[in-house]
Scaffold this active site. Structure first.
Site, PDB file in Angstrom:
ATOM      1  N   ARG A  45      32.882  88.094   2.585  1.00  0.00           N
ATOM      2  CA  ARG A  45      33.931  88.513   1.635  1.00  0.00           C
ATOM      3  C   ARG A  45      33.720  87.803   0.307  1.00  0.00           C
ATOM      4  O   ARG A  45      34.025  88.328  -0.758  1.00  0.00           O
ATOM      5  CB  ARG A  45      35.319  88.233   2.219  1.00  0.00           C
ATOM      6  CG  ARG A  45      36.456  88.627   1.285  1.00  0.00           C
ATOM      7  CD  ARG A  45      37.746  88.977   2.022  1.00  0.00           C
ATOM      8  NE  ARG A  45      38.069  88.082   3.110  1.00  0.00           N
ATOM      9  CZ  ARG A  45      38.559  86.848   2.964  1.00  0.00           C
ATOM     10  NH1 ARG A  45      38.806  86.372   1.749  1.00  0.00           N
ATOM     11  NH2 ARG A  45      38.814  86.107   4.006  1.00  0.00           N
ATOM     12  N   TYR A  96      42.284 108.756 -17.165  1.00  0.00           N
ATOM     13  CA  TYR A  96      42.143 109.173 -15.772  1.00  0.00           C
ATOM     14  C   TYR A  96      43.517 109.141 -15.080  1.00  0.00           C
ATOM     15  O   TYR A  96      44.279 108.185 -15.244  1.00  0.00           O
ATOM     16  CB  TYR A  96      41.166 108.197 -15.108  1.00  0.00           C
ATOM     17  CG  TYR A  96      40.974 108.392 -13.638  1.00  0.00           C
ATOM     18  CD1 TYR A  96      40.392 109.555 -13.148  1.00  0.00           C
ATOM     19  CD2 TYR A  96      41.367 107.417 -12.729  1.00  0.00           C
ATOM     20  CE1 TYR A  96      40.206 109.729 -11.788  1.00  0.00           C
ATOM     21  CE2 TYR A  96      41.176 107.587 -11.370  1.00  0.00           C
ATOM     22  CZ  TYR A  96      40.608 108.746 -10.906  1.00  0.00           C
ATOM     23  OH  TYR A  96      40.422 108.922  -9.572  1.00  0.00           O
ATOM     24  N   ASP A 170      37.188 101.609 -19.871  1.00  0.00           N
ATOM     25  CA  ASP A 170      36.772 102.355 -18.685  1.00  0.00           C
ATOM     26  C   ASP A 170      35.673 103.308 -19.150  1.00  0.00           C
ATOM     27  O   ASP A 170      35.937 104.317 -19.803  1.00  0.00           O
ATOM     28  CB  ASP A 170      37.970 103.116 -18.107  1.00  0.00           C
ATOM     29  CG  ASP A 170      37.603 103.906 -16.851  1.00  0.00           C
ATOM     30  OD1 ASP A 170      36.403 104.142 -16.622  1.00  0.00           O
ATOM     31  OD2 ASP A 170      38.528 104.302 -16.116  1.00  0.00           O
TER      32      ASP A 170
HETATM   33  C1  LIG Z   1      37.260 108.131 -10.633  1.00  0.00           C
HETATM   34  C2  LIG Z   1      37.689 107.312 -11.779  1.00  0.00           C
HETATM   35  C3  LIG Z   1      38.342 106.087 -11.587  1.00  0.00           C
HETATM   36  C4  LIG Z   1      38.700 105.562 -10.224  1.00  0.00           C
HETATM   37  O1  LIG Z   1      37.587 105.308  -9.448  1.00  0.00           O
HETATM   38  P1  LIG Z   1      37.563 105.408  -7.838  1.00  0.00           P
HETATM   39  O2  LIG Z   1      36.178 104.968  -7.540  1.00  0.00           O
HETATM   40  O3  LIG Z   1      37.864 106.806  -7.460  1.00  0.00           O
HETATM   41  O4  LIG Z   1      38.591 104.448  -7.344  1.00  0.00           O
HETATM   42  C5  LIG Z   1      38.687 105.365 -12.715  1.00  0.00           C
HETATM   43  N1  LIG Z   1      38.437 105.818 -13.961  1.00  0.00           N
HETATM   44  C6  LIG Z   1      37.817 106.983 -14.175  1.00  0.00           C
HETATM   45  C7  LIG Z   1      37.565 107.446 -15.567  1.00  0.00           C
HETATM   46  C8  LIG Z   1      37.432 107.785 -13.106  1.00  0.00           C
HETATM   47  O5  LIG Z   1      36.843 108.955 -13.329  1.00  0.00           O
END
Ligand SMILES: *Cc1c(COP(=O)(O)O)cnc(C)c1O
Length: 377
Positions: A45, A96, A170
């Site tokens: 972990r 998102y 992001d």
């Molecule tokens: C899919 C996505 C997420 C979340 O990711 P997961 O791997 O599904 O938890 C976050 N930000 C964006 C822009 C995404 O497309």
């Protein structure tokens, strides 16, 4: 080593003893301490060699020292919020759908969440002008999802830093081939590696990438405490997918350009949103901070969206993006359901909006499929 070479080589040094050109998977949950001098590995972990190989290549892609990987993009986001969200989080308004759910978890933590249009430079100047953003976390997505608005990363980072805020981007949509936010002043890049990085629609993962030792300690301590680590086999799949990211991205971006031209000329399409279009309001900024305009395009359809999605044969009606297989969907009915309906309406995430993620299939087949489905309306 240049970017494309790093994709293939970093974290993939031949194994000692055997010379395997792909490092063996480390599956052990615990390690014999007496076998190590000095002890370096304790419990999986906390530390795992397969995971750390993936972290090394992800950090190298943005020329920084640190990356932490997680069991999903959401898990990466949850750790970022646990460490960085203090009093206020300023979020790009078109993000998102899952990010809205993530922000909702802050309700019982006495952290205010403000959604603002970070794609509008005047709004950005106003938000950071009055000192209220001191210590805030700024959560940026660009291009935004699903409307593909473009946020000027250098401008937001500069203003946010002047105001004493921290900037997280992001970067899942663009991916590290097309856009590297830390170069434009962002503090942390977040990835859902589930999307283009793994690329094959068969694994979940997330990552936080940055160059700050204090954050590295805090992120990994939080991840170890809550246990949101990806398993070794998941890390292997993400790492294997990553090796072809440049090749896949190149094909996907080229095909997307052709689909955008087709959509723009189709009478059944009322509006096409793609940062590569010179008419897109964020085109100039996108051209400055991206090396390609991505493989996601949204459009407004004049007919029955459900029927259109059913007519498409090669584009699966499924959520997710950035994978080898083309997908099409209606964000208002799927990914953006968590967004309150009035907010959806204000942003323009309406029932006629279709979002397409372009895969690596033969572009002619995708064009044929799209033409046929649109023409039948
Ligand atoms: C899919 C996505 C997420 C979340 O990711 P997961 O791997 O599904 O938890 C976050 N930000 C964006 C822009 C995404 O497309």
């Amino acid at each position: 080593m240049r970017f494309d070479t790093r994709l293939v080589h970093v974290g993939q040094e031949p194994a000692a003893g055997t010379g395997d050109v792909v490092p063996p998977l480390h599956l052990a949950s615990t390690y014999e301490r007496d076998a190590q001098d000095p002890p370096r590995w304790f419990y999986a972990r906390g530390e795992n060699p397969t995971r750390e190989s993936l972290e090394r290549v992800l950090a190298s892609l943005e020329d920084v020292r640190f990356a932490s990987v997680f069991s999903s993009g959401q898990a990466a986001g949850a750790t970022a919020l646990a460490v960085l969200a203090r009093r206020l989080v300023i979020v790009a308004d078109d993000v998102y759908g899952g990010t809205h759910s993530l922000m909702a978890t802050l309700r019982d933590r006495d952290v205010a969440v403000r959604y603002v249009d970070l794609a509008d430079p005047e709004v950005v100047d106003r938000v950071f002008a009055d000192g209220a953003a001191e210590g805030a976390l700024v959560w940026v997505e660009t291009p935004t999802n699903p409307l593909l608005k473009v946020v000027d990363l250098a401008h937001v980072s500069r203003r946010a830093h002047e105001a004493g805020a921290v900037v997280l981007v992001d970067n899942t949509l663009a991916g590290p081939v097309l856009q590297r936010p830390l170069r434009f002043g962002a503090d942390v890049t977040l990835y859902s590696t589930t999307k283009s990085i793994a690329g094959h629609l068969d694994v979940l993962g997330g990552a936080l990438v940055h160059d700050r030792e204090d954050l590295h300690e805090a992120f990994t301590a939080h991840r170890t405490a809550v246990g949101s680590v990806p398993g070794p086999f998941d890390c292997f799949l993400v790492h294997r997918g990553l090796k072809t990211l440049s090749l896949r991205t190149e094909r996907q971006v080229a095909t997307t350009g052709r689909l955008v031209a087709e959509l723009s000329a189709a009478p059944a399409v009322a509006e096409v949103r793609y940062p590569g279009l010179p008419t897109h309001p964020g085109h100039a900024v996108a051209a400055r901070q991206m090396t390609g305009f991505g493989s996601l395009v949204s459009f407004r359809y004049r007919g029955e969206v459900t029927a259109l999605l059913r007519r498409l044969r090669l584009f699966a009606n499924a959520v997710s993006l950035g994978g080898v297989r083309s997908l099409a969907g209606c964000p208002a009915a799927t990914t953006h359901r968590p967004v309150p309906p009035p907010v959806r309406a204000r942003l323009g995430i309406t029932d006629d909006l279709v979002r397409v993620s372009v895969g690596i299939e033969d572009p002619e087949d995708l064009l044929d499929d799209l033409r046929r489905a649109l023409g039948a309306s």
